[in-house]
Scaffold this motif. Structure first.
Motif, PDB file in Angstrom:
ATOM      1  N   SER A  43      -4.571  -2.152   0.297  1.00 18.66           N
ATOM      2  CA  SER A  43      -3.680  -2.949  -0.543  1.00 18.66           C
ATOM      3  C   SER A  43      -4.104  -2.816  -2.005  1.00 18.66           C
ATOM      4  O   SER A  43      -5.060  -3.448  -2.452  1.00 18.66           O
ATOM      5  CB  SER A  43      -3.724  -4.422  -0.128  1.00 18.66           C
ATOM      6  OG  SER A  43      -3.004  -5.209  -1.067  1.00 18.66           O
ATOM      7  N   LEU A  44      -3.385  -1.982  -2.736  1.00 21.26           N
ATOM      8  CA  LEU A  44      -3.691  -1.794  -4.152  1.00 21.26           C
ATOM      9  C   LEU A  44      -3.541  -3.103  -4.928  1.00 21.26           C
ATOM     10  O   LEU A  44      -4.300  -3.370  -5.867  1.00 21.26           O
ATOM     11  CB  LEU A  44      -2.793  -0.711  -4.751  1.00 21.26           C
ATOM     12  CG  LEU A  44      -3.097  -0.304  -6.190  1.00 21.26           C
ATOM     13  CD1 LEU A  44      -4.535   0.171  -6.328  1.00 21.26           C
ATOM     14  CD2 LEU A  44      -2.127   0.769  -6.645  1.00 21.26           C
ATOM     15  N   GLN A  45      -2.613  -3.960  -4.505  1.00 25.06           N
ATOM     16  CA  GLN A  45      -2.415  -5.250  -5.177  1.00 25.06           C
ATOM     17  C   GLN A  45      -3.680  -6.107  -5.095  1.00 25.06           C
ATOM     18  O   GLN A  45      -4.078  -6.730  -6.063  1.00 25.06           O
ATOM     19  CB  GLN A  45      -1.229  -5.995  -4.565  1.00 25.06           C
ATOM     20  CG  GLN A  45      -0.931  -7.304  -5.260  1.00 25.06           C
ATOM     21  CD  GLN A  45       0.295  -8.010  -4.697  1.00 25.06           C
ATOM     22  OE1 GLN A  45       1.006  -7.474  -3.851  1.00 25.06           O
ATOM     23  NE2 GLN A  45       0.553  -9.209  -5.171  1.00 25.06           N
ATOM     24  N   ILE A  46      -4.329  -6.136  -3.942  1.00 27.62           N
ATOM     25  CA  ILE A  46      -5.552  -6.926  -3.765  1.00 27.62           C
ATOM     26  C   ILE A  46      -6.690  -6.332  -4.588  1.00 27.62           C
ATOM     27  O   ILE A  46      -7.403  -7.059  -5.292  1.00 27.62           O
ATOM     28  CB  ILE A  46      -5.949  -7.013  -2.279  1.00 27.62           C
ATOM     29  CG1 ILE A  46      -4.925  -7.833  -1.514  1.00 27.62           C
ATOM     30  CG2 ILE A  46      -7.353  -7.583  -2.105  1.00 27.62           C
ATOM     31  CD1 ILE A  46      -4.795  -9.264  -1.977  1.00 27.62           C
ATOM     32  N   ILE A  47      -6.882  -5.032  -4.504  1.00 22.84           N
ATOM     33  CA  ILE A  47      -7.972  -4.384  -5.239  1.00 22.84           C
ATOM     34  C   ILE A  47      -7.787  -4.587  -6.738  1.00 22.84           C
ATOM     35  O   ILE A  47      -8.736  -4.942  -7.451  1.00 22.84           O
ATOM     36  CB  ILE A  47      -8.064  -2.882  -4.877  1.00 22.84           C
ATOM     37  CG1 ILE A  47      -8.425  -2.720  -3.400  1.00 22.84           C
ATOM     38  CG2 ILE A  47      -9.063  -2.166  -5.774  1.00 22.84           C
ATOM     39  CD1 ILE A  47      -9.733  -3.380  -2.985  1.00 22.84           C
ATOM     40  N   THR A  48      -6.582  -4.418  -7.225  1.00 27.28           N
ATOM     41  CA  THR A  48      -6.306  -4.628  -8.649  1.00 27.28           C
ATOM     42  C   THR A  48      -6.569  -6.077  -9.036  1.00 27.28           C
ATOM     43  O   THR A  48      -7.192  -6.356 -10.065  1.00 27.28           O
ATOM     44  CB  THR A  48      -4.851  -4.242  -8.973  1.00 27.28           C
ATOM     45  OG1 THR A  48      -4.652  -2.876  -8.609  1.00 27.28           O
ATOM     46  CG2 THR A  48      -4.542  -4.434 -10.442  1.00 27.28           C
ATOM     47  N   ALA A  49      -6.117  -7.013  -8.223  1.00 23.58           N
ATOM     48  CA  ALA A  49      -6.311  -8.437  -8.523  1.00 23.58           C
ATOM     49  C   ALA A  49      -7.793  -8.800  -8.562  1.00 23.58           C
ATOM     50  O   ALA A  49      -8.223  -9.587  -9.408  1.00 23.58           O
ATOM     51  CB  ALA A  49      -5.586  -9.293  -7.478  1.00 23.58           C
TER      52      ALA A  49
END
Length: 123
Positions: A43-49
């Motif tokens: 999940s790129l969204q989680i890693i970015t967050a």
């Protein structure tokens, strides 16, 4: 190496599950006194967050901020985005977890059902 199967309810978005998984891993790392903690997620969204220094005000913001505060207590923390195809075991574990309805935690030596997942089709 450690793992956890956690039964959760009232989750409506996949990104919520990913955020909870990251937080549960951080909780485990802090409770066990681990000096290193690696989050690998597709999940790129989680890693970015988790990498950003600004406050997350999204639907998963509170979980992300809690995870970041936990990660700050671990000396060597790393967040890595991986391809979904490299995350097959995690996907199989998630499918297994949907069916067991119980919480399981393991450290160092994975339970036999994980080893079997590596050699069987999890579908």
């Amino acid at each position: 190496m450690a793992g956890k199967e956690l039964h959760v309810t009232d989750i409506f978005l996949a990104v919520q599950v990913e955020a909870i998984v990251a937080r549960e891993g951080a909780i485990m790392a802090v409770e066990k006194g681990f000096s290193n903690y690696v989050i690998e997620s597709d999940s790129l969204q989680i890693i970015t967050a988790l990498r950003t220094t600004t406050t997350d005000r999204s639907v998963i913001g509170l979980i992300v901020e809690d995870t970041k505060s936990l990660m700050a207590r671990v000396t060597g923390e790393v967040t890595t985005h991986i391809r979904r195809t490299a995350n097959i075991v995690a996907d199989c574990l998630a499918q297994f977890g949907r069916n067991i309805g119980a919480n399981l935690t393991w450290f160092e030596e994975p339970p036999n059902f994980i080893i079997h997942l590596l050699f069987e089709d999890c579908n």
